[in-house]
Scaffold this motif. Structure first.
Motif, PDB file in Angstrom:
ATOM      1  N   ILE A 121       0.860  -1.184   0.000  1.00 58.36           N
ATOM      2  CA  ILE A 121       0.000   0.000   0.000  1.00 58.36           C
ATOM      3  C   ILE A 121       0.893   1.229   0.000  1.00 58.36           C
ATOM      4  O   ILE A 121       1.785   1.351   0.837  1.00 58.36           O
ATOM      5  CB  ILE A 121      -0.920   0.052   1.235  1.00 58.36           C
ATOM      6  CG1 ILE A 121      -1.853  -1.154   1.267  1.00 58.36           C
ATOM      7  CG2 ILE A 121      -1.710   1.363   1.262  1.00 58.36           C
ATOM      8  CD1 ILE A 121      -2.658  -1.270   2.553  1.00 58.36           C
ATOM      9  N   VAL A 122       0.676   2.107  -0.935  1.00 58.68           N
ATOM     10  CA  VAL A 122       1.308   3.432  -0.933  1.00 58.68           C
ATOM     11  C   VAL A 122       0.155   4.419  -0.947  1.00 58.68           C
ATOM     12  O   VAL A 122      -0.649   4.430  -1.891  1.00 58.68           O
ATOM     13  CB  VAL A 122       2.229   3.630  -2.157  1.00 58.68           C
ATOM     14  CG1 VAL A 122       2.715   5.069  -2.230  1.00 58.68           C
ATOM     15  CG2 VAL A 122       3.402   2.666  -2.106  1.00 58.68           C
ATOM     16  N   ILE A 180      -2.483   0.255  -4.541  1.00 62.76           N
ATOM     17  CA  ILE A 180      -2.555  -0.977  -3.760  1.00 62.76           C
ATOM     18  C   ILE A 180      -2.242  -2.135  -4.698  1.00 62.76           C
ATOM     19  O   ILE A 180      -2.772  -2.202  -5.809  1.00 62.76           O
ATOM     20  CB  ILE A 180      -3.945  -1.179  -3.117  1.00 62.76           C
ATOM     21  CG1 ILE A 180      -4.179  -0.115  -2.043  1.00 62.76           C
ATOM     22  CG2 ILE A 180      -4.087  -2.590  -2.529  1.00 62.76           C
ATOM     23  CD1 ILE A 180      -5.541  -0.175  -1.385  1.00 62.76           C
ATOM     24  N   ILE A 181      -1.377  -3.047  -4.236  1.00 59.19           N
ATOM     25  CA  ILE A 181      -1.055  -4.263  -4.985  1.00 59.19           C
ATOM     26  C   ILE A 181      -1.571  -5.454  -4.188  1.00 59.19           C
ATOM     27  O   ILE A 181      -1.347  -5.540  -2.970  1.00 59.19           O
ATOM     28  CB  ILE A 181       0.463  -4.408  -5.216  1.00 59.19           C
ATOM     29  CG1 ILE A 181       0.990  -3.237  -6.046  1.00 59.19           C
ATOM     30  CG2 ILE A 181       0.771  -5.740  -5.910  1.00 59.19           C
ATOM     31  CD1 ILE A 181       2.490  -3.230  -6.236  1.00 59.19           C
ATOM     32  N   MET A 182      -2.264  -6.364  -4.882  1.00 69.03           N
ATOM     33  CA  MET A 182      -2.799  -7.574  -4.260  1.00 69.03           C
ATOM     34  C   MET A 182      -2.202  -8.815  -4.908  1.00 69.03           C
ATOM     35  O   MET A 182      -1.940  -8.821  -6.105  1.00 69.03           O
ATOM     36  CB  MET A 182      -4.323  -7.631  -4.418  1.00 69.03           C
ATOM     37  CG  MET A 182      -5.082  -6.578  -3.659  1.00 69.03           C
ATOM     38  SD  MET A 182      -6.879  -6.807  -3.843  1.00 69.03           S
ATOM     39  CE  MET A 182      -7.131  -8.357  -2.970  1.00 69.03           C
ATOM     40  N   ASN A 240      -4.159   8.635   2.269  1.00 72.20           N
ATOM     41  CA  ASN A 240      -4.612   8.088   3.558  1.00 72.20           C
ATOM     42  C   ASN A 240      -6.031   7.516   3.520  1.00 72.20           C
ATOM     43  O   ASN A 240      -6.740   7.555   4.520  1.00 72.20           O
ATOM     44  CB  ASN A 240      -4.510   9.151   4.667  1.00 72.20           C
ATOM     45  CG  ASN A 240      -3.085   9.626   4.856  1.00 72.20           C
ATOM     46  OD1 ASN A 240      -2.146   8.837   4.805  1.00 72.20           O
ATOM     47  ND2 ASN A 240      -2.921  10.928   5.044  1.00 72.20           N
ATOM     48  N   SER A 241      -6.452   6.973   2.385  1.00 69.48           N
ATOM     49  CA  SER A 241      -7.823   6.451   2.289  1.00 69.48           C
ATOM     50  C   SER A 241      -7.901   4.931   2.386  1.00 69.48           C
ATOM     51  O   SER A 241      -8.985   4.371   2.257  1.00 69.48           O
ATOM     52  CB  SER A 241      -8.474   6.906   0.979  1.00 69.48           C
ATOM     53  OG  SER A 241      -7.932   6.208  -0.125  1.00 69.48           O
ATOM     54  N   SER A 242      -6.797   4.258   2.639  1.00 67.58           N
ATOM     55  CA  SER A 242      -6.797   2.795   2.675  1.00 67.58           C
ATOM     56  C   SER A 242      -7.606   2.273   3.850  1.00 67.58           C
ATOM     57  O   SER A 242      -7.430   2.712   4.983  1.00 67.58           O
ATOM     58  CB  SER A 242      -5.372   2.257   2.761  1.00 67.58           C
ATOM     59  OG  SER A 242      -4.662   2.610   1.619  1.00 67.58           O
ATOM     60  N   PHE A 243      -8.484   1.315   3.574  1.00 69.85           N
ATOM     61  CA  PHE A 243      -9.288   0.663   4.597  1.00 69.85           C
ATOM     62  C   PHE A 243      -8.724  -0.712   4.956  1.00 69.85           C
ATOM     63  O   PHE A 243      -9.350  -1.456   5.703  1.00 69.85           O
ATOM     64  CB  PHE A 243     -10.737   0.506   4.109  1.00 69.85           C
ATOM     65  CG  PHE A 243     -11.425   1.814   3.846  1.00 69.85           C
ATOM     66  CD1 PHE A 243     -11.898   2.598   4.883  1.00 69.85           C
ATOM     67  CD2 PHE A 243     -11.603   2.260   2.542  1.00 69.85           C
ATOM     68  CE1 PHE A 243     -12.527   3.812   4.640  1.00 69.85           C
ATOM     69  CE2 PHE A 243     -12.242   3.461   2.292  1.00 69.85           C
ATOM     70  CZ  PHE A 243     -12.702   4.236   3.341  1.00 69.85           C
ATOM     71  N   THR A 302      -4.235  11.067  -7.944  1.00 65.39           N
ATOM     72  CA  THR A 302      -2.853  11.270  -7.519  1.00 65.39           C
ATOM     73  C   THR A 302      -1.932  10.714  -8.600  1.00 65.39           C
ATOM     74  O   THR A 302      -2.301   9.830  -9.365  1.00 65.39           O
ATOM     75  CB  THR A 302      -2.554  10.550  -6.193  1.00 65.39           C
ATOM     76  OG1 THR A 302      -2.830   9.162  -6.336  1.00 65.39           O
ATOM     77  CG2 THR A 302      -3.380  11.132  -5.059  1.00 65.39           C
ATOM     78  N   GLY A 303      -0.737  11.263  -8.654  1.00 70.12           N
ATOM     79  CA  GLY A 303       0.227  10.813  -9.657  1.00 70.12           C
ATOM     80  C   GLY A 303      -0.027  11.467 -11.002  1.00 70.12           C
ATOM     81  O   GLY A 303      -0.788  12.421 -11.133  1.00 70.12           O
TER      82      GLY A 303
END
Length: 189
Positions: A96-97, A116-118, A134-137, A156-157
């Motif tokens: 997660i970045v 996010i990488i899964m 900062n939105s990662s759950f 972003t980016g």
């Protein structure tokens, strides 16, 4: 597997060994072997869903200049800013970045993308990019079911318009994504 049977008609195959998803080793009576490559493009092993809730309005960006070479099967889903991003398939959160806040159509944003990488098993990973700061759950190492809320989309980016960059990879290269029957795409590769 695609084999030219005329070439093999005069030789007896003693065995076949799968070396990778698209390379096979053939063993012949004279103990020589060759590699045969399939003509079929690689596609994902598993079925995926879109990385946003079903029923959301979206379009696909068909002419992204970023989707060439190893990234040629990535898909940009044009979605409204702030769309929720969900797990496209069951898997483990590898990376997660989510600390970047800026984004836009300028080259200096190229290295400031949240993602996010899964890991979905079978050697496949997926990536969802252009996520809100900062939105990662979820947390790294967490195993999540399909449809689990992961984060929110924000540009972003390096990006020209709000979208979720989505790709499924094997051995560092994107593969054609097999979507479940209910997913209908406008265009894919």
């Amino acid at each position: 597997l695609i084999i030219n049977m005329e070439t093999l008609s005069s030789r007896k195959i003693l065995g076949v060994k799968m070396m990778s998803i698209n390379f096979y080793k053939f063993f012949f009576r004279d103990k020589k072997w060759k590699f045969w490559k399939t003509n079929k493009e690689l596609e994902s092993y598993g079925e995926y869903i879109t990385p946003f809730p079903q029923g959301m309005p979206y379009q696909i960006e068909p002419n992204s200049i970023a989707h060439t070479g190893d990234q040629k099967h990535a898909i940009d889903f044009l979605v409204p800013e702030g769309t929720y991003v969900i797990a496209p398939r069951k898997g483990k959160i590898l990376k997660i970045v989510d600390h970047f806040s800026g984004g836009g159509p300028y080259e200096f944003y190229a290295d400031s993308c949240n993602y996010i990488i899964m890991d979905h098993g079978e050697g496949e990973t997926s990536i969802m990019m252009h996520l809100k700061q900062n939105s990662s759950f979820v947390q790294e190492g967490q195993v999540v079911p399909i449809c689990r809320l992961l984060a929110m989309q924000v540009s972003t980016g390096l990006t020209y318009e709000p979208h979720i960059h989505f790709a499924v990879c094997r051995n560092g290269k994107t593969v054609k994504i097999r979507f479940g029957n209910w997913v209908r795409l406008i265009k894919q590769g």
